[in-house]
Write an enzyme that holds these catalytic residues in place. Structure first.
Site, short mmCIF file in Angstrom:
data_model
loop_
_atom_site.label_atom_id
_atom_site.label_comp_id
_atom_site.label_asym_id
_atom_site.label_seq_id
_atom_site.Cartn_x
_atom_site.Cartn_y
_atom_site.Cartn_z
N PRO A 176 0.84 -1.21 0.00
CA PRO A 176 0.00 0.00 0.00
C PRO A 176 0.87 1.25 0.00
CG PRO A 176 0.14 -0.87 2.23
CD PRO A 176 0.92 -1.82 1.34
N GLU A 251 -1.00 1.35 -14.55
CA GLU A 251 -2.12 2.31 -14.60
C GLU A 251 -1.55 3.61 -14.04
OE1 GLU A 251 -5.32 1.87 -15.62
OE2 GLU A 251 -5.02 -0.22 -16.20
N CYS A 285 -6.68 10.31 -11.02
CA CYS A 285 -5.97 10.26 -12.29
C CYS A 285 -6.83 10.70 -13.47
CB CYS A 285 -5.46 8.84 -12.52
SG CYS A 285 -6.76 7.61 -12.32
N GLU A 384 0.83 16.79 -15.09
CA GLU A 384 -0.27 16.41 -14.20
C GLU A 384 -0.11 17.23 -12.92
OE1 GLU A 384 -0.13 12.45 -12.47
OE2 GLU A 384 -2.29 12.28 -12.70
P1 NAD Z 1 3.48 7.26 -6.71
O1 NAD Z 1 3.90 6.78 -8.04
O2 NAD Z 1 4.36 8.20 -5.99
O3 NAD Z 1 3.25 6.03 -5.71
C1 NAD Z 1 2.41 4.92 -6.03
C2 NAD Z 1 2.89 3.69 -5.26
O4 NAD Z 1 4.20 3.35 -5.71
C3 NAD Z 1 3.00 3.92 -3.75
O5 NAD Z 1 2.63 2.72 -3.09
C4 NAD Z 1 4.48 4.19 -3.56
O6 NAD Z 1 4.93 3.91 -2.25
C5 NAD Z 1 5.07 3.23 -4.58
N1 NAD Z 1 6.43 3.56 -5.02
C6 NAD Z 1 7.03 4.78 -5.07
N2 NAD Z 1 8.27 4.65 -5.57
C7 NAD Z 1 8.46 3.33 -5.84
C8 NAD Z 1 9.54 2.57 -6.40
N3 NAD Z 1 10.68 3.16 -6.77
N4 NAD Z 1 9.36 1.24 -6.55
C9 NAD Z 1 8.20 0.63 -6.22
N5 NAD Z 1 7.15 1.29 -5.67
C10 NAD Z 1 7.28 2.63 -5.50
O7 NAD Z 1 2.01 7.87 -6.90
P2 NAD Z 1 1.12 8.62 -5.82
O8 NAD Z 1 1.57 10.03 -5.67
O9 NAD Z 1 0.97 7.78 -4.61
O10 NAD Z 1 -0.30 8.58 -6.59
C11 NAD Z 1 -0.68 9.55 -7.49
C12 NAD Z 1 -0.39 9.14 -8.91
O11 NAD Z 1 -1.06 7.93 -9.22
C13 NAD Z 1 -0.90 10.15 -9.93
O12 NAD Z 1 0.06 10.29 -10.95
C14 NAD Z 1 -2.17 9.51 -10.46
O13 NAD Z 1 -2.55 9.95 -11.73
C15 NAD Z 1 -1.80 8.07 -10.44
N6 NAD Z 1 -2.98 7.21 -10.42
C16 NAD Z 1 -3.31 6.51 -11.55
C17 NAD Z 1 -4.46 5.74 -11.59
C18 NAD Z 1 -4.88 5.00 -12.84
O14 NAD Z 1 -5.81 4.21 -12.76
N7 NAD Z 1 -4.26 5.23 -13.98
C19 NAD Z 1 -5.26 5.66 -10.45
C20 NAD Z 1 -4.90 6.37 -9.32
C21 NAD Z 1 -3.74 7.14 -9.31
#
Ligand code: NAD
Length: 482
Positions: A176, A251, A285, A384
Protein backbone atom coordinates in the site's frame (compact mmCIF):
# COMPACT_ATOMS: atom_id res chain seq x y z
CA UNK A 1 -12.50 -9.94 13.18
CA UNK A 2 -8.81 -9.26 13.83
CA UNK A 3 -7.73 -6.01 12.27
CA UNK A 4 -4.19 -5.23 13.32
CA UNK A 5 -4.11 -1.54 12.59
CA UNK A 6 -1.76 -0.93 9.69
CA UNK A 7 0.32 -4.08 10.22
CA UNK A 8 1.83 -6.31 7.59
CA UNK A 9 -0.14 -9.43 6.70
CA UNK A 10 1.98 -12.44 5.67
CA UNK A 11 0.85 -16.07 5.29
CA UNK A 12 -2.34 -15.37 7.25
CA UNK A 13 -0.48 -13.76 10.18
CA UNK A 14 -0.45 -10.11 11.27
CA UNK A 15 3.07 -8.80 11.88
CA UNK A 16 3.93 -5.59 13.69
CA UNK A 17 7.68 -5.76 12.91
CA UNK A 18 9.05 -2.29 12.26
CA UNK A 19 12.66 -2.76 11.08
CA UNK A 20 12.52 0.68 9.46
CA UNK A 21 10.57 2.41 12.22
CA UNK A 22 6.96 3.58 12.29
CA UNK A 23 5.06 6.01 10.06
CA UNK A 24 2.55 8.38 11.61
CA UNK A 25 -0.88 8.31 9.99
CA UNK A 26 -2.17 11.84 9.56
CA UNK A 27 -5.69 13.16 9.09
CA UNK A 28 -5.25 15.78 6.33
CA UNK A 29 -8.49 17.52 7.34
CA UNK A 30 -6.99 18.67 10.65
CA UNK A 31 -3.30 17.73 10.59
CA UNK A 32 -3.53 15.37 13.59
CA UNK A 33 -1.51 12.16 13.69
CA UNK A 34 -4.06 9.63 14.91
CA UNK A 35 -2.20 6.31 14.48
CA UNK A 36 1.10 4.73 13.55
CA UNK A 37 1.94 1.90 11.17
CA UNK A 38 5.12 -0.21 11.03
CA UNK A 39 7.45 0.15 8.05
CA UNK A 40 8.51 -3.07 6.38
CA UNK A 41 11.87 -4.03 4.93
CA UNK A 42 13.56 -5.99 2.18
CA UNK A 43 13.45 -9.10 4.40
CA UNK A 44 9.72 -8.81 5.14
CA UNK A 45 9.00 -8.26 1.46
CA UNK A 46 11.02 -11.38 0.60
CA UNK A 47 9.14 -13.35 3.25
CA UNK A 48 5.79 -12.25 1.77
CA UNK A 49 6.88 -13.16 -1.76
CA UNK A 50 7.94 -16.66 -0.63
CA UNK A 51 4.67 -17.13 1.30
CA UNK A 52 2.77 -16.28 -1.88
CA UNK A 53 4.93 -18.66 -3.93
CA UNK A 54 4.40 -21.48 -1.45
CA UNK A 55 0.61 -20.92 -1.43
CA UNK A 56 0.51 -20.77 -5.21
CA UNK A 57 2.50 -23.96 -5.71
CA UNK A 58 1.14 -26.12 -2.91
CA UNK A 59 -2.52 -25.24 -2.32
CA UNK A 60 -5.55 -26.03 -4.46
CA UNK A 61 -5.95 -22.32 -5.21
CA UNK A 62 -4.50 -22.29 -8.73
CA UNK A 63 -6.69 -25.16 -9.92
CA UNK A 64 -10.03 -24.46 -8.17
CA UNK A 65 -12.02 -21.70 -9.87
CA UNK A 66 -15.12 -22.46 -7.79
CA UNK A 67 -13.13 -22.00 -4.59
CA UNK A 68 -11.79 -18.69 -5.91
CA UNK A 69 -15.25 -17.53 -6.82
CA UNK A 70 -16.62 -18.45 -3.38
CA UNK A 71 -13.73 -16.64 -1.64
CA UNK A 72 -14.33 -13.46 -3.65
CA UNK A 73 -18.06 -13.56 -2.87
CA UNK A 74 -17.43 -14.03 0.84
CA UNK A 75 -14.80 -11.28 0.84
CA UNK A 76 -17.32 -8.94 -0.83
CA UNK A 77 -19.90 -9.69 1.85
CA UNK A 78 -17.43 -8.94 4.66
CA UNK A 79 -16.32 -5.72 2.95
CA UNK A 80 -19.95 -4.67 2.52
CA UNK A 81 -20.71 -5.37 6.17
CA UNK A 82 -17.79 -3.11 7.16
CA UNK A 83 -18.46 -0.46 4.48
CA UNK A 84 -19.38 2.47 6.75
CA UNK A 85 -16.47 1.88 9.12
CA UNK A 86 -13.93 1.55 6.27
CA UNK A 87 -15.32 4.60 4.45
CA UNK A 88 -15.00 6.65 7.64
CA UNK A 89 -11.43 5.43 8.14
CA UNK A 90 -10.54 6.31 4.55
CA UNK A 91 -12.01 9.82 4.94
CA UNK A 92 -9.79 10.30 8.01
CA UNK A 93 -6.72 8.81 6.41
CA UNK A 94 -6.69 10.39 2.93
CA UNK A 95 -9.28 13.16 3.23
CA UNK A 96 -11.74 11.74 0.73
CA UNK A 97 -15.17 13.26 1.19
CA UNK A 98 -17.32 10.72 3.03
CA UNK A 99 -19.95 10.26 0.28
CA UNK A 100 -17.20 9.48 -2.24
CA UNK A 101 -15.46 7.18 0.26
CA UNK A 102 -18.71 5.19 0.68
CA UNK A 103 -19.09 5.02 -3.08
CA UNK A 104 -15.52 3.75 -3.33
CA UNK A 105 -16.06 0.90 -0.85
CA UNK A 106 -19.28 -0.07 -2.68
CA UNK A 107 -17.32 -0.12 -5.95
CA UNK A 108 -14.79 -2.41 -4.22
CA UNK A 109 -17.27 -5.09 -3.19
CA UNK A 110 -19.09 -4.72 -6.53
CA UNK A 111 -15.79 -5.40 -8.29
CA UNK A 112 -15.07 -8.50 -6.16
CA UNK A 113 -18.53 -9.89 -7.02
CA UNK A 114 -17.97 -9.25 -10.71
CA UNK A 115 -14.67 -11.19 -10.68
CA UNK A 116 -16.28 -13.99 -8.65
CA UNK A 117 -18.38 -14.55 -11.79
CA UNK A 118 -15.47 -14.13 -14.19
CA UNK A 119 -13.43 -16.72 -12.21
CA UNK A 120 -15.88 -19.39 -13.38
CA UNK A 121 -15.79 -18.24 -16.99
CA UNK A 122 -12.16 -18.66 -17.99
CA UNK A 123 -11.98 -21.18 -20.82
CA UNK A 124 -9.25 -22.47 -23.10
CA UNK A 125 -9.58 -23.56 -26.76
CA UNK A 126 -8.85 -26.65 -28.80
CA UNK A 127 -7.63 -26.88 -32.41
CA UNK A 128 -7.20 -29.93 -34.63
CA UNK A 129 -4.51 -28.96 -37.15
CA UNK A 130 -4.74 -32.28 -39.04
CA UNK A 131 -6.64 -35.47 -38.34
CA UNK A 132 -5.84 -36.55 -34.78
CA UNK A 133 -3.31 -33.74 -34.21
CA UNK A 134 -4.73 -31.86 -31.30
CA UNK A 135 -3.73 -28.57 -29.77
CA UNK A 136 -5.12 -27.73 -26.36
CA UNK A 137 -4.77 -24.08 -25.38
CA UNK A 138 -5.10 -23.74 -21.63
CA UNK A 139 -5.25 -20.53 -19.66
CA UNK A 140 -3.20 -20.80 -16.51
CA UNK A 141 -2.67 -18.39 -13.63
CA UNK A 142 0.60 -16.48 -14.12
CA UNK A 143 1.86 -17.12 -10.58
CA UNK A 144 2.81 -14.53 -7.97
CA UNK A 145 1.68 -10.95 -8.52
CA UNK A 146 2.87 -7.82 -6.79
CA UNK A 147 0.19 -5.18 -6.44
CA UNK A 148 1.56 -1.69 -5.75
CA UNK A 149 -1.06 0.98 -5.20
CA UNK A 150 -1.31 4.71 -4.39
CA UNK A 151 -3.21 6.45 -1.58
CA UNK A 152 -5.94 8.22 -3.49
CA UNK A 153 -8.39 5.30 -3.78
CA UNK A 154 -6.97 2.66 -1.41
CA UNK A 155 -9.96 0.30 -1.65
CA UNK A 156 -10.97 0.29 -5.31
CA UNK A 157 -7.46 0.49 -6.75
CA UNK A 158 -6.44 -2.41 -4.54
CA UNK A 159 -9.49 -4.56 -5.29
CA UNK A 160 -9.43 -3.84 -9.03
CA UNK A 161 -5.96 -5.47 -9.24
CA UNK A 162 -6.29 -8.11 -6.52
CA UNK A 163 -9.75 -9.41 -7.54
CA UNK A 164 -8.85 -10.33 -11.16
CA UNK A 165 -5.49 -11.71 -9.97
CA UNK A 166 -7.27 -13.98 -7.48
CA UNK A 167 -9.99 -14.86 -10.00
CA UNK A 168 -7.22 -16.03 -12.35
CA UNK A 169 -5.71 -18.20 -9.60
CA UNK A 170 -2.66 -16.09 -8.72
CA UNK A 171 -1.29 -15.31 -5.26
CA UNK A 172 -0.59 -11.67 -4.42
CA UNK A 173 1.73 -9.46 -2.38
CA UNK A 174 0.34 -5.98 -1.85
CA UNK A 175 2.30 -2.82 -1.10
CA UNK A 176 0.00 0.00 0.00
CA UNK A 177 0.97 3.66 -0.13
CA UNK A 178 2.60 4.98 3.07
CA UNK A 179 -0.29 7.44 3.55
CA UNK A 180 -3.02 4.77 3.77
CA UNK A 181 -1.82 1.70 5.72
CA UNK A 182 -4.95 1.56 7.91
CA UNK A 183 -7.50 1.39 5.09
CA UNK A 184 -5.30 -1.21 3.42
CA UNK A 185 -5.14 -3.30 6.61
CA UNK A 186 -8.92 -3.05 6.96
CA UNK A 187 -9.30 -4.58 3.48
CA UNK A 188 -6.71 -7.25 4.37
CA UNK A 189 -8.80 -8.03 7.45
CA UNK A 190 -11.77 -8.70 5.15
CA UNK A 191 -9.63 -11.30 3.33
CA UNK A 192 -8.44 -12.67 6.67
CA UNK A 193 -12.09 -13.25 7.65
CA UNK A 194 -12.59 -15.68 4.75
CA UNK A 195 -11.69 -19.05 6.29
CA UNK A 196 -11.51 -20.90 2.94
CA UNK A 197 -8.82 -18.57 1.54
CA UNK A 198 -5.54 -20.54 1.73
CA UNK A 199 -2.94 -18.80 3.91
CA UNK A 200 -0.36 -16.99 1.85
CA UNK A 201 -2.57 -16.35 -1.20
CA UNK A 202 -3.01 -12.73 -0.04
CA UNK A 203 -0.14 -10.88 1.68
CA UNK A 204 0.68 -7.25 2.33
CA UNK A 205 3.80 -5.34 3.44
CA UNK A 206 3.89 -1.61 4.28
CA UNK A 207 6.73 0.76 3.82
CA UNK A 208 7.76 4.37 3.82
CA UNK A 209 10.40 4.58 1.10
CA UNK A 210 11.20 2.33 -1.82
CA UNK A 211 12.83 -0.77 -0.28
CA UNK A 212 9.74 -3.01 -0.31
CA UNK A 213 8.64 -1.64 -3.69
CA UNK A 214 12.06 -2.45 -5.13
CA UNK A 215 11.82 -6.09 -3.95
CA UNK A 216 8.31 -6.35 -5.37
CA UNK A 217 9.48 -5.17 -8.76
CA UNK A 218 12.72 -7.21 -8.98
CA UNK A 219 12.29 -10.47 -7.01
CA UNK A 220 12.68 -13.45 -9.32
CA UNK A 221 9.64 -15.19 -7.75
CA UNK A 222 7.36 -12.32 -8.87
CA UNK A 223 5.78 -13.05 -12.25
CA UNK A 224 3.55 -10.02 -12.73
CA UNK A 225 3.57 -6.46 -11.43
CA UNK A 226 0.23 -4.69 -11.28
CA UNK A 227 1.16 -1.09 -10.54
CA UNK A 228 -1.06 1.95 -10.11
CA UNK A 229 0.60 5.29 -9.51
CA UNK A 230 2.47 8.10 -11.22
CA UNK A 231 4.05 7.79 -14.67
CA UNK A 232 7.39 8.70 -13.06
CA UNK A 233 7.29 5.66 -10.73
CA UNK A 234 5.81 3.50 -13.50
CA UNK A 235 8.95 4.07 -15.56
CA UNK A 236 11.18 3.01 -12.63
CA UNK A 237 9.06 -0.12 -12.11
CA UNK A 238 9.24 -0.99 -15.80
CA UNK A 239 13.03 -0.60 -15.78
CA UNK A 240 13.30 -2.70 -12.59
CA UNK A 241 11.12 -5.41 -14.13
CA UNK A 242 13.23 -5.66 -17.26
CA UNK A 243 16.00 -7.75 -15.73
CA UNK A 244 13.69 -10.70 -15.08
CA UNK A 245 11.26 -9.87 -17.94
CA UNK A 246 8.20 -9.60 -15.73
CA UNK A 247 4.80 -8.91 -17.17
CA UNK A 248 3.90 -5.33 -16.19
CA UNK A 249 0.48 -3.78 -15.96
CA UNK A 250 0.76 -0.03 -15.46
CA UNK A 251 -2.12 2.31 -14.60
CA UNK A 252 -0.44 5.71 -14.53
CA UNK A 253 -1.00 9.44 -14.52
CA UNK A 254 -3.46 11.48 -16.53
CA UNK A 255 -4.30 14.96 -17.74
CA UNK A 256 -7.93 14.61 -18.77
CA UNK A 257 -9.42 17.18 -21.12
CA UNK A 258 -13.16 17.97 -21.16
CA UNK A 259 -14.05 19.29 -24.61
CA UNK A 260 -17.14 21.50 -24.69
CA UNK A 261 -18.57 22.14 -28.15
CA UNK A 262 -21.00 24.95 -28.98
CA UNK A 263 -23.66 22.25 -29.42
CA UNK A 264 -23.38 21.12 -25.75
CA UNK A 265 -25.98 21.36 -23.02
CA UNK A 266 -23.88 23.84 -21.02
CA UNK A 267 -25.82 23.30 -17.76
CA UNK A 268 -24.92 19.66 -17.85
CA UNK A 269 -21.36 20.22 -19.08
CA UNK A 270 -20.58 22.69 -16.28
CA UNK A 271 -22.04 20.38 -13.61
CA UNK A 272 -20.07 17.38 -14.96
CA UNK A 273 -16.83 19.37 -15.24
CA UNK A 274 -17.14 20.69 -11.70
CA UNK A 275 -17.87 17.23 -10.29
CA UNK A 276 -15.28 15.58 -12.55
CA UNK A 277 -12.52 18.03 -11.61
CA UNK A 278 -13.10 17.99 -7.85
CA UNK A 279 -13.45 14.20 -7.41
CA UNK A 280 -11.08 12.94 -4.69
CA UNK A 281 -10.31 16.63 -4.07
CA UNK A 282 -8.85 16.94 -7.57
CA UNK A 283 -6.45 14.07 -6.86
CA UNK A 284 -7.85 11.45 -9.22
CA UNK A 285 -5.97 10.26 -12.29
CA UNK A 286 -9.05 10.79 -14.48
CA UNK A 287 -10.07 14.18 -13.02
CA UNK A 288 -10.87 16.91 -15.53
CA UNK A 289 -7.73 19.03 -15.56
CA UNK A 290 -8.18 20.85 -18.86
CA UNK A 291 -11.37 22.45 -20.15
CA UNK A 292 -11.36 23.05 -23.90
CA UNK A 293 -14.30 25.27 -24.88
CA UNK A 294 -15.38 26.23 -28.39
CA UNK A 295 -15.32 29.95 -29.29
CA UNK A 296 -19.10 30.46 -29.25
CA UNK A 297 -19.57 29.11 -25.70
CA UNK A 298 -16.15 29.96 -24.28
CA UNK A 299 -17.17 33.06 -22.31
CA UNK A 300 -20.32 31.39 -20.97
CA UNK A 301 -18.47 28.22 -19.88
CA UNK A 302 -15.70 30.26 -18.26
CA UNK A 303 -18.13 32.48 -16.34
CA UNK A 304 -20.30 29.60 -15.19
CA UNK A 305 -17.36 27.47 -14.10
CA UNK A 306 -15.90 30.45 -12.24
CA UNK A 307 -19.20 30.81 -10.33
CA UNK A 308 -19.43 27.06 -9.71
CA UNK A 309 -15.89 26.86 -8.34
CA UNK A 310 -16.33 29.96 -6.18
CA UNK A 311 -19.44 28.39 -4.62
CA UNK A 312 -17.70 25.12 -3.68
CA UNK A 313 -18.18 24.00 -0.08
CA UNK A 314 -14.74 23.14 1.28
CA UNK A 315 -14.16 21.46 4.63
CA UNK A 316 -13.45 18.40 6.75
CA UNK A 317 -13.92 15.27 4.64
CA UNK A 318 -16.25 13.77 7.25
CA UNK A 319 -18.62 16.76 7.45
CA UNK A 320 -21.95 16.36 5.64
CA UNK A 321 -22.41 18.63 2.61
CA UNK A 322 -18.70 19.17 1.96
CA UNK A 323 -17.85 18.99 -1.76
CA UNK A 324 -14.08 19.40 -1.52
CA UNK A 325 -11.90 17.95 1.23
CA UNK A 326 -8.17 18.46 1.87
CA UNK A 327 -5.06 17.67 -0.15
CA UNK A 328 -3.24 14.54 1.02
CA UNK A 329 -0.44 16.29 2.96
CA UNK A 330 1.35 19.57 3.68
CA UNK A 331 4.07 19.20 0.96
CA UNK A 332 1.41 18.64 -1.70
CA UNK A 333 -0.65 21.56 -0.39
CA UNK A 334 2.43 23.80 -0.66
CA UNK A 335 3.25 22.43 -4.12
CA UNK A 336 -0.25 23.29 -5.36
CA UNK A 337 -0.25 26.77 -3.80
CA UNK A 338 3.05 27.44 -5.61
CA UNK A 339 1.54 26.27 -8.90
CA UNK A 340 -1.38 28.67 -8.39
CA UNK A 341 1.07 31.49 -7.68
CA UNK A 342 2.88 30.69 -10.92
CA UNK A 343 -0.37 30.42 -12.89
CA UNK A 344 -1.11 33.96 -11.65
CA UNK A 345 2.18 35.15 -13.18
CA UNK A 346 2.28 33.08 -16.36
CA UNK A 347 -1.41 32.70 -17.30
CA UNK A 348 -4.68 34.49 -16.51
CA UNK A 349 -5.99 33.29 -13.18
CA UNK A 350 -9.80 33.29 -13.34
CA UNK A 351 -10.32 31.67 -9.93
CA UNK A 352 -7.48 31.88 -7.41
CA UNK A 353 -7.33 28.93 -5.03
CA UNK A 354 -6.14 29.53 -1.47
CA UNK A 355 -5.59 27.47 1.66
CA UNK A 356 -9.09 28.52 2.78
CA UNK A 357 -10.29 30.46 5.80
CA UNK A 358 -9.17 30.26 9.43
CA UNK A 359 -11.53 27.37 10.13
CA UNK A 360 -9.46 25.28 7.68
CA UNK A 361 -6.03 26.39 8.91
CA UNK A 362 -5.10 23.11 10.60
CA UNK A 363 -5.79 21.01 7.52
CA UNK A 364 -4.16 20.88 4.09
CA UNK A 365 -6.80 22.63 2.00
CA UNK A 366 -6.57 24.18 -1.44
CA UNK A 367 -9.76 25.73 -2.82
CA UNK A 368 -10.50 25.36 -6.56
CA UNK A 369 -8.53 27.30 -9.17
CA UNK A 370 -9.05 27.93 -12.86
CA UNK A 371 -6.58 29.63 -15.19
CA UNK A 372 -6.94 30.72 -18.78
CA UNK A 373 -4.07 29.85 -21.13
CA UNK A 374 -3.40 29.69 -24.85
CA UNK A 375 -0.15 27.74 -24.97
CA UNK A 376 -0.46 23.96 -25.06
CA UNK A 377 3.28 23.58 -24.68
CA UNK A 378 3.32 25.32 -21.27
CA UNK A 379 4.13 22.94 -18.42
CA UNK A 380 0.95 24.04 -16.61
CA UNK A 381 -0.92 22.38 -19.50
CA UNK A 382 1.51 19.52 -20.06
CA UNK A 383 2.07 18.30 -16.50
CA UNK A 384 -0.27 16.41 -14.20
CA UNK A 385 -0.94 18.94 -11.40
CA UNK A 386 -2.97 16.50 -9.24
CA UNK A 387 -5.11 18.95 -7.34
CA UNK A 388 -8.27 21.07 -7.78
CA UNK A 389 -6.77 23.21 -10.55
CA UNK A 390 -8.05 23.33 -14.14
CA UNK A 391 -6.93 25.23 -17.19
CA UNK A 392 -9.44 26.65 -19.66
CA UNK A 393 -8.40 26.81 -23.29
CA UNK A 394 -10.20 27.99 -26.42
CA UNK A 395 -10.69 26.19 -29.75
CA UNK A 396 -12.33 27.06 -33.05
CA UNK A 397 -13.30 23.79 -34.73
CA UNK A 398 -13.25 20.00 -34.29
CA UNK A 399 -9.76 19.64 -35.76
CA UNK A 400 -8.28 22.15 -33.35
CA UNK A 401 -10.13 20.59 -30.40
CA UNK A 402 -8.67 17.16 -31.20
CA UNK A 403 -5.16 18.51 -31.78
CA UNK A 404 -5.17 20.42 -28.50
CA UNK A 405 -6.71 17.55 -26.51
CA UNK A 406 -4.10 15.11 -27.84
CA UNK A 407 -1.21 17.51 -27.22
CA UNK A 408 0.00 16.07 -23.89
CA UNK A 409 1.95 12.84 -23.28
CA UNK A 410 -0.91 11.43 -21.21
CA UNK A 411 -3.82 9.40 -22.60
CA UNK A 412 -5.96 8.10 -19.77
CA UNK A 413 -9.41 9.69 -20.07
CA UNK A 414 -11.26 12.52 -21.78
CA UNK A 415 -14.83 13.74 -22.13
CA UNK A 416 -16.72 15.29 -25.02
CA UNK A 417 -19.71 17.52 -24.38
CA UNK A 418 -22.07 17.99 -27.33
CA UNK A 419 -25.60 17.09 -28.36
CA UNK A 420 -24.45 16.39 -31.91
CA UNK A 421 -23.89 12.64 -32.31
CA UNK A 422 -21.74 13.10 -35.40
CA UNK A 423 -19.37 15.46 -33.58
CA UNK A 424 -19.15 13.18 -30.54
CA UNK A 425 -18.43 10.03 -32.56
CA UNK A 426 -15.87 11.66 -34.87
CA UNK A 427 -14.09 13.32 -31.96
CA UNK A 428 -14.06 10.31 -29.65
CA UNK A 429 -12.50 8.13 -32.34
CA UNK A 430 -9.63 10.56 -32.89
CA UNK A 431 -8.82 11.11 -29.22
CA UNK A 432 -5.79 9.15 -27.99
CA UNK A 433 -7.29 8.23 -24.62
CA UNK A 434 -8.29 4.88 -23.09
CA UNK A 435 -11.71 6.19 -22.04
CA UNK A 436 -13.90 8.87 -23.62
CA UNK A 437 -17.14 9.86 -21.89
CA UNK A 438 -19.96 11.67 -23.71
CA UNK A 439 -21.70 14.45 -21.77
CA UNK A 440 -20.37 13.05 -18.50
CA UNK A 441 -17.05 12.49 -16.77
CA UNK A 442 -15.57 9.87 -14.43
CA UNK A 443 -18.05 7.04 -14.97
CA UNK A 444 -15.94 3.98 -14.08
CA UNK A 445 -17.50 0.52 -14.05
CA UNK A 446 -16.26 -2.88 -12.85
CA UNK A 447 -17.49 -4.47 -16.08
CA UNK A 448 -15.76 -2.07 -18.47
CA UNK A 449 -12.04 -1.86 -19.17
CA UNK A 450 -10.01 1.18 -18.17
CA UNK A 451 -6.40 2.05 -18.93
CA UNK A 452 -4.13 4.45 -20.70
CA UNK A 453 -2.60 5.27 -24.05
CA UNK A 454 0.95 6.64 -24.19
CA UNK A 455 2.48 7.60 -20.80
CA UNK A 456 -0.75 6.76 -18.97
CA UNK A 457 0.03 3.07 -18.94
CA UNK A 458 0.07 -0.44 -20.33
CA UNK A 459 -2.79 -2.94 -20.17
CA UNK A 460 -6.35 -2.68 -18.95
CA UNK A 461 -7.99 -3.22 -15.58
CA UNK A 462 -11.72 -3.78 -14.92
CA UNK A 463 -13.75 -5.96 -17.26
CA UNK A 464 -12.75 -9.31 -18.74
CA UNK A 465 -9.56 -7.92 -20.26
CA UNK A 466 -8.08 -7.36 -16.78
CA UNK A 467 -7.74 -11.15 -16.61
CA UNK A 468 -5.15 -10.99 -19.42
CA UNK A 469 -2.61 -9.51 -17.01
CA UNK A 470 -2.83 -12.52 -14.71
CA UNK A 471 -3.14 -15.47 -17.13
CA UNK A 472 -0.67 -17.27 -19.36
CA UNK A 473 -1.78 -19.22 -22.43
CA UNK A 474 -0.16 -22.65 -22.73
CA UNK A 475 -0.17 -24.85 -25.84
CA UNK A 476 -0.38 -28.61 -25.10
CA UNK A 477 0.00 -30.70 -28.23
CA UNK A 478 -1.01 -34.34 -28.59
CA UNK A 479 -1.91 -36.87 -31.28
CA UNK A 480 -4.91 -39.15 -31.11
CA UNK A 481 -4.57 -42.47 -32.96
CA UNK A 482 -7.25 -43.69 -35.32
P1 NAD B 1 3.48 7.26 -6.71
O1 NAD B 1 3.90 6.78 -8.04
O2 NAD B 1 4.36 8.20 -5.99
O3 NAD B 1 3.25 6.03 -5.71
C1 NAD B 1 2.41 4.92 -6.03
C2 NAD B 1 2.89 3.69 -5.26
O4 NAD B 1 4.20 3.35 -5.71
C3 NAD B 1 3.00 3.92 -3.75
O5 NAD B 1 2.63 2.72 -3.09
C4 NAD B 1 4.48 4.19 -3.56
O6 NAD B 1 4.93 3.91 -2.25
C5 NAD B 1 5.07 3.23 -4.58
N1 NAD B 1 6.43 3.56 -5.02
C6 NAD B 1 7.03 4.78 -5.07
N2 NAD B 1 8.27 4.65 -5.57
C7 NAD B 1 8.46 3.33 -5.84
C8 NAD B 1 9.54 2.57 -6.40
N3 NAD B 1 10.68 3.16 -6.77
N4 NAD B 1 9.36 1.24 -6.55
C9 NAD B 1 8.20 0.63 -6.22
N5 NAD B 1 7.15 1.29 -5.67
C10 NAD B 1 7.28 2.63 -5.50
O7 NAD B 1 2.01 7.87 -6.90
P2 NAD B 1 1.12 8.62 -5.82
O8 NAD B 1 1.57 10.03 -5.67
O9 NAD B 1 0.97 7.78 -4.61
O10 NAD B 1 -0.30 8.58 -6.59
C11 NAD B 1 -0.68 9.55 -7.49
C12 NAD B 1 -0.39 9.14 -8.91
O11 NAD B 1 -1.06 7.93 -9.22
C13 NAD B 1 -0.90 10.15 -9.93
O12 NAD B 1 0.06 10.29 -10.95
C14 NAD B 1 -2.17 9.51 -10.46
O13 NAD B 1 -2.55 9.95 -11.73
C15 NAD B 1 -1.80 8.07 -10.44
N6 NAD B 1 -2.98 7.21 -10.42
C16 NAD B 1 -3.31 6.51 -11.55
C17 NAD B 1 -4.46 5.74 -11.59
C18 NAD B 1 -4.88 5.00 -12.84
O14 NAD B 1 -5.81 4.21 -12.76
N7 NAD B 1 -4.26 5.23 -13.98
C19 NAD B 1 -5.26 5.66 -10.45
C20 NAD B 1 -4.90 6.37 -9.32
C21 NAD B 1 -3.74 7.14 -9.31
Amino acid sequence: MTDMKGCHYIAGTWLADAPNGMTGVENPSDGTVFAEAPNGSRELAGQAVMAAREAFESSAWASEPRLRSAVLLEFADVLEARADEIADLMARENGKVLGQARHEVAAGYGEARYYAGVARNVFGRTFESATGRMSLMTREPSGVVSVIVPWNAPVTLLVRSVAPALAAGCAVVVKPAPQTPLTNAAVMACFDAVASLPKGVVNSVNEHGTEVGAVLSTHWEIDVISFTGSSRTGKIIMANAADTIKHVSLELGGKAPAIVFGSADTDRAVAEIKRGSLALNGQMCTCVSRVLAQDDVYDEVKARLRDAYEETTVGDARTAGVELGPIIDRPNQERLLNIIERAGDEANLVVRGTEGGNDLARGYFVTPSMFEIDDVTHDLVQDELFGPIVSIERFGDETEAIEKANATRYGLAASVHTNDLGVSMRTSRKLKFGTVWMNSHNRLLAEVETGGYRESGIGRLHGVEAMNDFLETKHIYFEVDG
